[in-house]
Design a protein around this motif. Structure first.
Motif, PDB file in Angstrom:
ATOM      1  N   LEU A   1       6.832 -16.450 -13.836  1.00  0.00           N
ATOM      2  CA  LEU A   1       6.112 -17.386 -14.695  1.00  0.00           C
ATOM      3  C   LEU A   1       6.157 -18.792 -14.134  1.00  0.00           C
ATOM      4  O   LEU A   1       5.176 -19.519 -14.184  1.00  0.00           O
ATOM      5  CB  LEU A   1       6.721 -17.367 -16.091  1.00  0.00           C
ATOM      6  CG  LEU A   1       6.161 -18.385 -17.087  1.00  0.00           C
ATOM      7  CD1 LEU A   1       4.711 -18.055 -17.381  1.00  0.00           C
ATOM      8  CD2 LEU A   1       6.973 -18.419 -18.345  1.00  0.00           C
ATOM      9  N   LEU A   2       7.290 -19.169 -13.567  1.00  0.00           N
ATOM     10  CA  LEU A   2       7.473 -20.535 -13.102  1.00  0.00           C
ATOM     11  C   LEU A   2       7.265 -20.629 -11.604  1.00  0.00           C
ATOM     12  O   LEU A   2       7.439 -19.657 -10.871  1.00  0.00           O
ATOM     13  CB  LEU A   2       8.870 -21.024 -13.460  1.00  0.00           C
ATOM     14  CG  LEU A   2       9.178 -21.023 -14.963  1.00  0.00           C
ATOM     15  CD1 LEU A   2      10.624 -21.403 -15.191  1.00  0.00           C
ATOM     16  CD2 LEU A   2       8.256 -21.947 -15.714  1.00  0.00           C
ATOM     17  N   PRO A   3       6.884 -21.800 -11.097  1.00  0.00           N
ATOM     18  CA  PRO A   3       6.640 -21.958  -9.677  1.00  0.00           C
ATOM     19  C   PRO A   3       7.893 -21.780  -8.847  1.00  0.00           C
ATOM     20  O   PRO A   3       8.997 -22.045  -9.317  1.00  0.00           O
ATOM     21  CB  PRO A   3       6.117 -23.403  -9.572  1.00  0.00           C
ATOM     22  CG  PRO A   3       6.638 -24.084 -10.777  1.00  0.00           C
ATOM     23  CD  PRO A   3       6.694 -23.049 -11.841  1.00  0.00           C
TER      24      PRO A   3
ATOM     25  N   THR B   1       3.142 -22.227 -20.502  1.00  0.00           N
ATOM     26  CA  THR B   1       4.426 -21.966 -21.150  1.00  0.00           C
ATOM     27  C   THR B   1       4.413 -22.296 -22.641  1.00  0.00           C
ATOM     28  O   THR B   1       5.467 -22.476 -23.240  1.00  0.00           O
ATOM     29  CB  THR B   1       5.535 -22.782 -20.467  1.00  0.00           C
ATOM     30  OG1 THR B   1       5.195 -24.178 -20.550  1.00  0.00           O
ATOM     31  CG2 THR B   1       5.699 -22.381 -19.018  1.00  0.00           C
ATOM     32  N   SER B   2       3.233 -22.393 -23.243  1.00  0.00           N
ATOM     33  CA  SER B   2       3.173 -22.642 -24.677  1.00  0.00           C
ATOM     34  C   SER B   2       1.973 -21.932 -25.279  1.00  0.00           C
ATOM     35  O   SER B   2       0.955 -21.709 -24.611  1.00  0.00           O
ATOM     36  CB  SER B   2       3.104 -24.139 -24.984  1.00  0.00           C
ATOM     37  OG  SER B   2       1.815 -24.644 -24.714  1.00  0.00           O
TER      38      SER B   2
ATOM     39  N   ASP C   1      13.817 -20.050 -11.380  1.00  0.00           N
ATOM     40  CA  ASP C   1      13.412 -19.046 -10.405  1.00  0.00           C
ATOM     41  C   ASP C   1      14.627 -18.435  -9.731  1.00  0.00           C
ATOM     42  O   ASP C   1      14.547 -17.439  -9.044  1.00  0.00           O
ATOM     43  CB  ASP C   1      12.495 -19.711  -9.365  1.00  0.00           C
ATOM     44  CG  ASP C   1      11.824 -18.692  -8.489  1.00  0.00           C
ATOM     45  OD1 ASP C   1      11.232 -17.743  -9.041  1.00  0.00           O
ATOM     46  OD2 ASP C   1      11.904 -18.841  -7.256  1.00  0.00           O
ATOM     47  N   SER C   2      15.791 -19.014  -9.951  1.00  0.00           N
ATOM     48  CA  SER C   2      17.004 -18.520  -9.315  1.00  0.00           C
ATOM     49  C   SER C   2      17.649 -17.419 -10.122  1.00  0.00           C
ATOM     50  O   SER C   2      17.614 -17.423 -11.340  1.00  0.00           O
ATOM     51  CB  SER C   2      17.998 -19.685  -9.142  1.00  0.00           C
ATOM     52  OG  SER C   2      19.242 -19.208  -8.731  1.00  0.00           O
TER      53      SER C   2
ATOM     54  N   CYS D   1      10.660 -18.413 -20.410  1.00  0.00           N
ATOM     55  CA  CYS D   1      10.936 -19.406 -19.373  1.00  0.00           C
ATOM     56  C   CYS D   1      12.424 -19.484 -19.027  1.00  0.00           C
ATOM     57  O   CYS D   1      12.777 -19.802 -17.897  1.00  0.00           O
ATOM     58  CB  CYS D   1      10.453 -20.786 -19.831  1.00  0.00           C
ATOM     59  SG  CYS D   1       8.675 -20.930 -19.985  1.00  0.00           S
ATOM     60  N   GLU D   2      13.279 -19.222 -20.015  1.00  0.00           N
ATOM     61  CA  GLU D   2      14.721 -19.363 -19.808  1.00  0.00           C
ATOM     62  C   GLU D   2      15.397 -18.071 -19.380  1.00  0.00           C
ATOM     63  O   GLU D   2      16.611 -18.046 -19.160  1.00  0.00           O
ATOM     64  CB  GLU D   2      15.358 -19.880 -21.099  1.00  0.00           C
ATOM     65  CG  GLU D   2      14.890 -21.270 -21.478  1.00  0.00           C
ATOM     66  CD  GLU D   2      15.486 -21.744 -22.785  1.00  0.00           C
ATOM     67  OE1 GLU D   2      16.288 -20.991 -23.371  1.00  0.00           O
ATOM     68  OE2 GLU D   2      15.161 -22.859 -23.221  1.00  0.00           O
ATOM     69  N   LEU D   3      14.624 -16.992 -19.264  1.00  0.00           N
ATOM     70  CA  LEU D   3      15.181 -15.698 -18.896  1.00  0.00           C
ATOM     71  C   LEU D   3      15.543 -15.665 -17.411  1.00  0.00           C
ATOM     72  O   LEU D   3      14.809 -16.179 -16.569  1.00  0.00           O
ATOM     73  CB  LEU D   3      14.167 -14.596 -19.214  1.00  0.00           C
ATOM     74  CG  LEU D   3      14.559 -13.154 -18.926  1.00  0.00           C
ATOM     75  CD1 LEU D   3      15.734 -12.724 -19.796  1.00  0.00           C
ATOM     76  CD2 LEU D   3      13.364 -12.226 -19.154  1.00  0.00           C
ATOM     77  N   GLN D   4      16.681 -15.058 -17.087  1.00  0.00           N
ATOM     78  CA  GLN D   4      17.045 -14.872 -15.678  1.00  0.00           C
ATOM     79  C   GLN D   4      16.026 -13.948 -15.007  1.00  0.00           C
ATOM     80  O   GLN D   4      15.655 -12.918 -15.560  1.00  0.00           O
ATOM     81  CB  GLN D   4      18.433 -14.240 -15.571  1.00  0.00           C
ATOM     82  CG  GLN D   4      19.579 -15.184 -15.845  1.00  0.00           C
ATOM     83  CD  GLN D   4      20.921 -14.495 -15.728  1.00  0.00           C
ATOM     84  OE1 GLN D   4      21.000 -13.308 -15.458  1.00  0.00           O
ATOM     85  NE2 GLN D   4      21.996 -15.237 -15.939  1.00  0.00           N
TER      86      GLN D   4
END
Length: 443
Positions: free
Chosen positions: A40-42, A115-116, A48-49, A258-261
């Motif tokens: 989802l994130l760049p 993200t919203s 992303d880690s 967004c906050e998921l590993q």
């Protein structure tokens, strides 16, 4: 610095990395072609880690915390007016459709990289779509906060009276409206003023455990009577809206994603299935045993029945206190997305300021308190909000946005499913609302 509104073109340009990622060779893994493992994130962002972000279990917990709320007190009433089997079927349908609509949201997430929920409305239908979604969220959250504070108004006087040794009816500290005003000013408003939502994450976790405690205690309070497997009455119109109200978590799904590993659509969908499944079990258990305690005498707000028939039960007193703590710790949390939507719709052209922050928070809190003071029954909140904004956010918008944004063929399985979701939401919402209004006029 002023907050300037951004159009779809700007958002697409800002997320050009994602468009480039979608142009990979066709021999990539199938999971990547349909976006199942697309990030989802760049690349290079903190989430992303592998070593950052929330774990799977903590994400499930967060989602359950977003799902389980005041609706748990109205589901026994819904069961009383649909029967045990009828309620079970309807609850399973709503839970399954809620999970499917989240799947559609996640699919659009990987396509647009937004993200919203509001930005999905922007991508789908431009600025009017964004305003529509934000307005719906405002109304939904005002209804949700009102339902919580209605519980404070109805249950706090009884909780206070339970700790008194003598009958002091008529005293100011047993006036539900006055106690509601005091707690709103002293607890809800200060917590809602906090600039960041992080601190409230800890308080909402306590709220979740208090709610689970309520479900466990209710499950031990059964009696003897004849249960109905199927039942239909004019009050049945409140059943599906109450369920839709209870399972609405869609405005929280994308932030949790967004906050998921190692965020991916398949991983987040597993979080969704686990969270909604466990919430289903808690809802069903509390509804079933609440119904088996009072049967056709169950109130629209379950705790009122315990106040009538078990006024001096020590265990029930602890349940009331737990629910009241859960309410007071959760209402400020709901203020944050409501305030964000208000600022987005009405004040996006103004610079960020504490004055605006305080005034919007105060206005929202005032509206919610007034609703809670003068709405006579919590089932009216569940019915009206559940049949309108809840069905839109749960069923209609995800389906519409998917039909608009997806590049699949119109007759594909997912687009047909999206059409069915939209049709179900519109039909059930309108039918329920008409029946509820008819019920009001018939009283």
């Amino acid at each position: 610095m002023a907050l300037q509104p951004r159009g779809p073109g700007q958002l697409w340009a800002e997320r050009g990395w994602y468009l480039s990622a979608r142009e990979q060779p066709e021999d990539e893994e199938e999971a990547d072609e349909d976006g199942e493992s697309a990030p989802l994130l760049p690349p290079g962002s903190v989430h992303d880690s592998q070593s950052h972000g929330s774990s799977f279990a903590f994400s499930v917990f967060n989602l359950m915390n977003a799902i389980i709320g005041s609706g748990i007190l109205g589901l026994s009433y819904a069961m009383a007016n649909t029967g045990i089997v009828g309620f079970s079927i309807l609850l399973l349908i709503v839970a399954s459709l809620a999970s499917y609509s989240v799947f559609l949201l996640l699919s659009m997430c990987t396509q647009t990289a937004v993200t919203s929920y509001e930005d999905l409305g922007l991508f789908a239908f431009g600025s009017p779509g964004k305003v529509l979604v934000a307005t719906t969220i405002i109304i939904q959250n005002i209804g949700a906060m009102s339902s919580y504070l209605l519980i404070v108004k109805s249950e706090l006087p009884g909780a206070v009276a339970g700790f008194l040794s003598e009958d002091e009816s008529g005293s100011w500290y047993l006036d539900g409206r006055l106690l509601l005003l005091i707690t709103s000013i002293c607890v809800v408003f200060p917590l809602a003023l906090l600039p960041k939502i992080g601190f409230l994450g800890y308080t909402s976790s306590l709220s979740f455990f208090f709610t689970v405690y309520f479900a466990l205690v209710v499950s031990n309070s059964t009696g003897d009577c004849k249960a109905k497997l199927f039942h239909l009455s004019k009050e049945s119109a409140y059943a599906i809206p109450t369920m839709a109200f209870s399972f609405l978590c869609h405005t929280s799904v994308l932030p949790i994603y967004c906050e998921l590993q190692s965020p991916s659509k398949s991983r987040m969908q597993n979080v969704t299935v686990a969270g909604i499944g466990l919430s289903f079990l808690i809802y069903f258990m509390s509804a079933l045993f609440g119904y088996l305690t009072f049967y056709d005498k169950v109130d629209s707000e379950l705790l009122q029945g315990y106040s009538k028939y078990l006024p001096h039960d020590t265990v029930i007193m602890t349940v009331k206190v737990a629910i009241l703590f859960a309410v007071l710790l959760t209402v400020p949390l709901i203020h944050f997305p409501a305030r964000k939507a208000v600022l987005m719709v009405f004040f996006s052209h103004l610079p960020v300021s504490w004055i605006c922050h305080i005034l919007v928070t105060l206005t929202l809190n005032t509206i919610v308190v007034l609703f809670a003071m003068y709405v006579p029954d919590i089932k009216n909140v569940f019915g009206v909000v559940g049949s309108t904004t809840s069905t839109c956010l749960l069923f209609v918008y995800p389906g519409l946005f998917y039909l608009k944004l997806s590049r699949e063929d119109l007759l594909s399985r997912q687009k047909l499913g999206a059409c069915a979701l939209v049709g179900f939401g519109i039909c059930v919402g309108l039918l329920s609302l008409v029946l509820i209004i008819f019920n009001w006029t018939d009283q």
